[in-house]
Design an enzyme around this catalytic site. Sequence first.
Site, PDB file in Angstrom:
ATOM      1  N   ARG A  94       0.813  -1.243   0.000  1.00  0.00           N
ATOM      2  CA  ARG A  94       0.000   0.000   0.000  1.00  0.00           C
ATOM      3  C   ARG A  94       0.831   1.272   0.000  1.00  0.00           C
ATOM      4  O   ARG A  94       0.351   2.341   0.332  1.00  0.00           O
ATOM      5  CB  ARG A  94      -0.993   0.021   1.159  1.00  0.00           C
ATOM      6  CG  ARG A  94      -1.992  -1.105   1.067  1.00  0.00           C
ATOM      7  CD  ARG A  94      -3.162  -0.894   1.993  1.00  0.00           C
ATOM      8  NE  ARG A  94      -3.976  -2.086   1.981  1.00  0.00           N
ATOM      9  CZ  ARG A  94      -3.688  -3.185   2.675  1.00  0.00           C
ATOM     10  NH1 ARG A  94      -2.636  -3.218   3.467  1.00  0.00           N
ATOM     11  NH2 ARG A  94      -4.466  -4.240   2.573  1.00  0.00           N
ATOM     12  N   ASN A 218      -0.791  20.450 -20.660  1.00  0.00           N
ATOM     13  CA  ASN A 218      -1.255  19.652 -21.805  1.00  0.00           C
ATOM     14  C   ASN A 218      -1.190  20.405 -23.124  1.00  0.00           C
ATOM     15  O   ASN A 218      -1.692  19.912 -24.138  1.00  0.00           O
ATOM     16  CB  ASN A 218      -2.708  19.198 -21.574  1.00  0.00           C
ATOM     17  CG  ASN A 218      -2.801  18.198 -20.452  1.00  0.00           C
ATOM     18  OD1 ASN A 218      -1.840  17.486 -20.171  1.00  0.00           O
ATOM     19  ND2 ASN A 218      -3.932  18.143 -19.787  1.00  0.00           N
ATOM     20  N   HIS A 238       6.781  10.473 -28.283  1.00  0.00           N
ATOM     21  CA  HIS A 238       5.801  11.337 -27.629  1.00  0.00           C
ATOM     22  C   HIS A 238       6.085  12.826 -27.868  1.00  0.00           C
ATOM     23  O   HIS A 238       5.205  13.589 -28.278  1.00  0.00           O
ATOM     24  CB  HIS A 238       5.762  11.021 -26.126  1.00  0.00           C
ATOM     25  CG  HIS A 238       4.921  11.957 -25.344  1.00  0.00           C
ATOM     26  ND1 HIS A 238       3.548  11.971 -25.443  1.00  0.00           N
ATOM     27  CD2 HIS A 238       5.246  12.951 -24.482  1.00  0.00           C
ATOM     28  CE1 HIS A 238       3.075  12.931 -24.661  1.00  0.00           C
ATOM     29  NE2 HIS A 238       4.083  13.534 -24.064  1.00  0.00           N
TER      30      HIS A 238
HETATM   31  N1  NAD Z   1       4.321  10.486 -15.205  1.00  0.00           N
HETATM   32  C1  NAD Z   1       4.254  11.527 -15.997  1.00  0.00           C
HETATM   33  O1  NAD Z   1       3.877  12.629 -15.591  1.00  0.00           O
HETATM   34  C2  NAD Z   1       4.678  11.376 -17.419  1.00  0.00           C
HETATM   35  C3  NAD Z   1       4.873  12.512 -18.207  1.00  0.00           C
HETATM   36  C4  NAD Z   1       5.336  12.334 -19.518  1.00  0.00           C
HETATM   37  C5  NAD Z   1       5.570  11.058 -20.009  1.00  0.00           C
HETATM   38  N2  NAD Z   1       5.349   9.971 -19.223  1.00  0.00           N
HETATM   39  C6  NAD Z   1       5.610   8.613 -19.695  1.00  0.00           C
HETATM   40  O2  NAD Z   1       6.995   8.504 -19.994  1.00  0.00           O
HETATM   41  C7  NAD Z   1       7.165   7.479 -20.970  1.00  0.00           C
HETATM   42  C8  NAD Z   1       8.173   7.935 -21.992  1.00  0.00           C
HETATM   43  O3  NAD Z   1       9.380   8.203 -21.354  1.00  0.00           O
HETATM   44  P1  NAD Z   1      10.750   8.342 -22.157  1.00  0.00           P
HETATM   45  O4  NAD Z   1      10.552   9.252 -23.298  1.00  0.00           O
HETATM   46  O5  NAD Z   1      11.776   8.658 -21.159  1.00  0.00           O
HETATM   47  O6  NAD Z   1      10.911   6.910 -22.814  1.00  0.00           O
HETATM   48  P2  NAD Z   1      11.642   5.555 -22.338  1.00  0.00           P
HETATM   49  O7  NAD Z   1      11.518   5.389 -20.878  1.00  0.00           O
HETATM   50  O8  NAD Z   1      11.137   4.482 -23.203  1.00  0.00           O
HETATM   51  O9  NAD Z   1      13.157   5.842 -22.722  1.00  0.00           O
HETATM   52  C9  NAD Z   1      13.493   6.005 -24.091  1.00  0.00           C
HETATM   53  C10 NAD Z   1      14.632   5.068 -24.508  1.00  0.00           C
HETATM   54  O10 NAD Z   1      15.867   5.580 -24.031  1.00  0.00           O
HETATM   55  C11 NAD Z   1      16.596   4.577 -23.321  1.00  0.00           C
HETATM   56  N3  NAD Z   1      17.386   5.310 -22.322  1.00  0.00           N
HETATM   57  C12 NAD Z   1      16.961   5.847 -21.162  1.00  0.00           C
HETATM   58  N4  NAD Z   1      17.943   6.566 -20.599  1.00  0.00           N
HETATM   59  C13 NAD Z   1      19.031   6.457 -21.404  1.00  0.00           C
HETATM   60  C14 NAD Z   1      20.345   6.978 -21.370  1.00  0.00           C
HETATM   61  N5  NAD Z   1      20.728   7.816 -20.406  1.00  0.00           N
HETATM   62  N6  NAD Z   1      21.187   6.645 -22.352  1.00  0.00           N
HETATM   63  C15 NAD Z   1      20.789   5.829 -23.367  1.00  0.00           C
HETATM   64  N7  NAD Z   1      19.555   5.327 -23.473  1.00  0.00           N
HETATM   65  C16 NAD Z   1      18.683   5.639 -22.495  1.00  0.00           C
HETATM   66  C17 NAD Z   1      15.522   3.682 -22.787  1.00  0.00           C
HETATM   67  O11 NAD Z   1      16.032   2.409 -22.492  1.00  0.00           O
HETATM   68  C18 NAD Z   1      14.531   3.667 -23.952  1.00  0.00           C
HETATM   69  O12 NAD Z   1      14.941   2.769 -24.941  1.00  0.00           O
HETATM   70  C19 NAD Z   1       5.793   7.181 -21.539  1.00  0.00           C
HETATM   71  O13 NAD Z   1       5.374   5.935 -21.092  1.00  0.00           O
HETATM   72  C20 NAD Z   1       4.925   8.301 -20.994  1.00  0.00           C
HETATM   73  O14 NAD Z   1       3.595   7.873 -20.785  1.00  0.00           O
HETATM   74  C21 NAD Z   1       4.930  10.127 -17.942  1.00  0.00           C
HETATM   75 ZN    ZN Z   2       4.123  15.079 -22.689  1.00  0.00          ZN
END
Ligand code: NAD
Ligand code: ZN
Length: 334
Positions: A94, A218, A238
Amino acid sequence: MLARVRDFLPAKHGKLFVVTTEDLWRLHGDKLTGQFPFDVLFFPGGESRKRLSEVEALAEQMLAKGADRSSVVIAFGGGIVGDLGGFLAASFMRGIPVIQVPTTLLAQVDASIGGKTGANLVGGKNLFGAFHQPAAVLADPDVLRTLPVREYRAGLFEVVKTGIIRSPELFELLTKHRDKVLAQEPQAVEQMISESVRIKCEVVTADEKEGDLRRILNFGHTIGHALEAETQYSRFLHGEAVSFGMTAATHLAQSTGFLDGATAERVHGAIDMYGPIPSTAGIEPTNLLGRLAKDKKTIQGSVHFVLPTAIGRVKITSGLSEDKVLEAIKAALA
Ligand SMILES: NC(=O)c1ccc[n+]([C@@H]2O[C@H](COP(=O)([O-])OP(=O)(O)OC[C@H]3O[C@@H](n4cnc5c(N)ncnc54)[C@H](O)[C@@H]3O)[C@@H](O)[C@H]2O)c1
Ligand SMILES: [Zn+2]
């Protein structure tokens, strides 16, 4: 910076669990190793694995390794690891603390801040989750050096967004120092991350759940989400979809009279400066329009748009005519 994770652990804590991916661990695991004892839990990574079943599998592993209520999760990776690791911490017994150690630009400036955690459902992204504020967020710009260029640029669009909605200073940094930003010049990157984080914190502190103020984040996301969904989350990252959404919203702001032509040009210029994004060829504008109504952020059946009114200022509006929205989508696709 990562050498200091130890300093941010809760005063009294039990076992520590680092949730990460094998790829990232190979690149940067050494930065945590030796600082304190911990167990590493690997998550396969990828949007398709951001599922409740993975959270359950991680929780079972934690339990098998002796986790209890005093345990702490350290989410070490991009936004996917952050969302999933945060959700794991939110629900394990939790709720136990999570420390976010974001390693992509997107995660450093956006996903790790604000406490949204969760997983995807078959029916849509991020539809299952919880708010769980991290005990600490540690963003080290050095780890971004190994990030693929396309991922870095995609993250930059969230920074551009932040500048447009709330920070003329950030907007100026991005537009005047594009080369430094793209070359990851340390001072520019630090300034960009700290200003983005400051603003996201300010907005989510004032409005932790999804209320009016938080909705300004947004900007570009309403039409951006439609584009991501329309292309099965495979053509655009994204941030790239957000770039498209911001372009469309800026056209809409101008055509509805919220934004003057000269400022609209400056906004378009800032967005285009960090492009190009993958081709939008073959995308039907009416399909994007149709998807807007299905967006999770639709409020009581009406689509809300965040529209810029000046550099650093936006307005939230609804009830715009479909014709105007379609026209803006077409202009962005052109
Ligand atoms: N919680 C929130 O408020 C919020 C806001 C925006 C996005 N998100 C979420 O975040 C996700 C996307 O995150 P992202 O864009 O970081 O994608 P991701 O987590 O898939 O990372 C992108 C790629 O980069 C690689 N990677 C990560 N760090 C690295 C580094 N330092 N060097 C080399 N490679 C590296 C990862 O393994 C992956 O292949 C989505 O699922 C989205 O829904 C959440
Ligand atoms: Zn975003």
